[in-house]
Design an enzyme around this catalytic site. Structure first.
Site, mmCIF file in Angstrom:
data_model
loop_
_atom_site.group_PDB
_atom_site.id
_atom_site.type_symbol
_atom_site.label_atom_id
_atom_site.label_comp_id
_atom_site.label_asym_id
_atom_site.label_seq_id
_atom_site.Cartn_x
_atom_site.Cartn_y
_atom_site.Cartn_z
ATOM 1 N N VAL A 137 35.381 52.720 54.734
ATOM 2 C CA VAL A 137 36.602 53.264 55.345
ATOM 3 C C VAL A 137 36.413 54.743 55.718
ATOM 4 C CG1 VAL A 137 39.076 53.649 55.088
ATOM 5 C CG2 VAL A 137 38.024 51.670 53.994
ATOM 6 N N GLY A 178 33.785 60.668 50.247
ATOM 7 C CA GLY A 178 33.488 59.236 50.264
ATOM 8 C C GLY A 178 33.461 58.719 51.684
ATOM 9 N N LYS A 184 48.868 39.474 41.948
ATOM 10 C CA LYS A 184 47.475 39.852 41.676
ATOM 11 C C LYS A 184 46.874 38.810 40.735
ATOM 12 C CE LYS A 184 44.747 43.341 42.706
ATOM 13 N NZ LYS A 184 44.670 44.071 43.975
HETATM 14 P P1 NAD Z 1 32.901 51.979 49.841
HETATM 15 O O1 NAD Z 1 32.291 51.555 48.549
HETATM 16 O O2 NAD Z 1 32.408 51.382 51.114
HETATM 17 O O3 NAD Z 1 32.803 53.569 49.984
HETATM 18 C C1 NAD Z 1 33.025 54.454 48.946
HETATM 19 C C2 NAD Z 1 32.101 55.636 49.166
HETATM 20 O O4 NAD Z 1 32.428 56.645 48.224
HETATM 21 C C3 NAD Z 1 30.627 55.316 48.977
HETATM 22 O O5 NAD Z 1 29.875 55.800 50.083
HETATM 23 C C4 NAD Z 1 30.261 56.044 47.674
HETATM 24 O O6 NAD Z 1 28.921 56.507 47.652
HETATM 25 C C5 NAD Z 1 31.226 57.197 47.705
HETATM 26 N N1 NAD Z 1 31.528 57.800 46.414
HETATM 27 C C6 NAD Z 1 31.749 57.203 45.213
HETATM 28 N N2 NAD Z 1 32.018 58.102 44.270
HETATM 29 C C7 NAD Z 1 31.981 59.313 44.868
HETATM 30 C C8 NAD Z 1 32.179 60.634 44.432
HETATM 31 N N3 NAD Z 1 32.481 60.903 43.174
HETATM 32 N N4 NAD Z 1 32.056 61.633 45.329
HETATM 33 C C9 NAD Z 1 31.760 61.387 46.608
HETATM 34 N N5 NAD Z 1 31.560 60.145 47.092
HETATM 35 C C10 NAD Z 1 31.677 59.125 46.240
HETATM 36 O O7 NAD Z 1 34.475 51.707 49.654
HETATM 37 P P2 NAD Z 1 35.598 51.598 50.774
HETATM 38 O O8 NAD Z 1 35.840 50.160 51.095
HETATM 39 O O9 NAD Z 1 35.320 52.568 51.872
HETATM 40 O O10 NAD Z 1 36.880 52.065 49.943
HETATM 41 C C11 NAD Z 1 37.050 53.410 49.596
HETATM 42 C C12 NAD Z 1 38.356 53.583 48.826
HETATM 43 O O11 NAD Z 1 39.451 53.096 49.605
HETATM 44 C C13 NAD Z 1 38.430 52.809 47.509
HETATM 45 O O12 NAD Z 1 39.224 53.545 46.595
HETATM 46 C C14 NAD Z 1 39.170 51.535 47.895
HETATM 47 O O13 NAD Z 1 39.823 50.950 46.786
HETATM 48 C C15 NAD Z 1 40.163 52.098 48.897
HETATM 49 N N6 NAD Z 1 40.674 51.113 49.843
HETATM 50 C C16 NAD Z 1 39.820 50.439 50.640
HETATM 51 C C17 NAD Z 1 40.323 49.499 51.526
HETATM 52 C C18 NAD Z 1 39.416 48.727 52.450
HETATM 53 O O14 NAD Z 1 39.918 48.082 53.384
HETATM 54 N N7 NAD Z 1 38.106 48.776 52.251
HETATM 55 C C19 NAD Z 1 41.711 49.260 51.611
HETATM 56 C C20 NAD Z 1 42.575 50.014 50.779
HETATM 57 C C21 NAD Z 1 42.034 50.941 49.901
#
Ligand code: NAD
Length: 351
Positions: A183, A179, A79
């Site tokens: 994803v 959320g 990292k």
């Molecule tokens: P994103 O920012 O596109 O989506 C997150 C969503 O969660 C947003 O729509 C936001 O409004 C909502 N949100 C935030 N706080 C909230 C709450 N308290 N209650 C309800 N909704 C809430 O992010 P993402 O890329 O979809 O990632 C989501 C999670 O998955 C994160 O924890 C990220 O670290 C993890 N993750 C993502 C990936 C990836 O490929 N994008 C890979 C591994 C892990």
């Protein structure tokens, strides 16, 4: 540019970079390269101190070793963190310096996106080093990981369904997704195609309204979503949502979603187990993105079909985790760690 080594027990290499000209102050931790070069994202954060940044980079790089070991990406764990405010400190000079820092490790560490670092930043980093992944598909890279993370989650949910009911069918289940961003939103749509009853929850009301209009999902307020009766609760927003306050409220049979670091503390996996709730360890079920990125590093370069084949293994990996949990009578987070350690141990013996 001054690069100095920090000795940390249990880590292969931890280095600090201080570059007066660009203002770069960054750390890279290579936790373990038994299974391959250490891949992990680059994060930018206004840490209060170097100690705080060191704590973060050590914790995150170690996590990457286990994530990759379970996902069988052929990679180790690493990292990078840049100690700076992403709102004010981003500059071309800074990212070029970061590129030189990454390059100084000669491929032992390979970088990718993480918090506050986007493709545009990595494109600058790439001018100084080839050890960068997750750039645009048009550049021969693996592109946006989110759809692959969502696909991996869907596959993981099948293993969860099988552990719950003996069938990997998702059609008769009710899944609440907290959320529905990149994803969670994609996962909701894929589940709907499976015939699953999906309830969505997001603090972004506009996003919820759009999804409801297009796909007819049910929706629930963030304040109430934990109490809603469902089969699977899928946290897909932020970390630390599973804690002492939320666990007694959960009205589900399993917790399985893509959010990173869902448990506030490791002991919360045991608390879920005590309540009879099956927990799919986050880094096992959300590995689709890193599996997709890792395919980029194969000799033939990125190949989407190969990526999908590898993402499909999340099903077997979760099944193994659940089996170890049952066999050894331990919570699933410990079972995942045991699986990772077994794989690392086997690789150490043959190397
Ligand atoms: P994103 O920012 O596109 O989506 C997150 C969503 O969660 C947003 O729509 C936001 O409004 C909502 N949100 C935030 N706080 C909230 C709450 N308290 N209650 C309800 N909704 C809430 O992010 P993402 O890329 O979809 O990632 C989501 C999670 O998955 C994160 O924890 C990220 O670290 C993890 N993750 C993502 C990936 C990836 O490929 N994008 C890979 C591994 C892990």
């Amino acid at each position: 540019m001054e690069i100095t080594e920090i000795q940390v027990d249990g880590y292969e290499k931890v280095v600090r970079c201080q570059d007066r000209e660009s203002g770069l102050h960054a750390l890279i931790a290579i936790h373990d390269t038994t299974l391959g070069p250490a891949l992990g994202g680059m994060r930018m954060w206004p840490y209060a101190s170097e100690d705080e940044a060191l704590f973060d980079v050590l914790r995150l790089s170690r996590g990457m070793t286990f994530k990759s070991a379970v996902a069988e990406t052929g990679l180790g764990g690493g990292k990078a963190v840049i100690l700076a405010d992403p709102k004010t400190a981003k500059s071309r000079k800074l990212f070029l310096a970061m590129g030189r820092f990454v390059n100084s490790l000669q491929g032992k560490y390979i970088t990718a996106e993480d918090m506050n670092i986007g493709i545009a930043d990595l494109e600058i980093v790439q001018e100084e080093t080839r050890f960068v992944t997750g750039l645009k598909r048009s550049q021969g890279s693996s592109g946006n990981p989110s759809p692959y993370t969502a696909e991996g989650c869907l596959i993981g949910l099948r293993a969860v369904a099988e552990a719950l009911d003996g069938s990997s069918q998702l059609a008769d289940l009710h899944v609440v997704i907290q959320g529905v961003g990149a994803v969670g939103g994609a996962l909701a749509v894929m589940l709907k195609e499976e015939g699953t009853r999906v309830t969505v929850c997001d603090i972004n009301e506009k996003r919820v309204a759009e999804l409801q209009k297009e796909y007819g999902f049910e929706a629930v307020d963030d304040d109430e979503h934990l109490d809603l009766e469902c089969d699977i609760y899928a946290p897909c927003a932020r970390g630390a949502g599973i804690n002492d306050e939320t666990i007694p409220r959960l009205n589900c049979r399993a917790v399985a979603g893509c959010a990173n670091n869902q448990l506030l503390e490791a002991q919360h996996a045991e608390a879920l187990r005590q309540r009879g709730i099956l927990y799919a360890p986050d880094y096992v079920i959300n590995a689709g993105g890193i599996i997709n990125v890792a395919v980029e590093l194969l000799p033939g370069g990125y190949d989407e079909e190969e990526s999908r084949r590898r993402i499909a293994r999340i099903y077997d990996n979760l099944k193994k985790v659940f089996e170890i949990s049952r066999r050894d009578d331990i919570p699933t987070n410990k079972a995942a760690l045991r699986l990772a350690e077994d794989r690392l141990g086997a690789a150490r013996q043959t190397s």
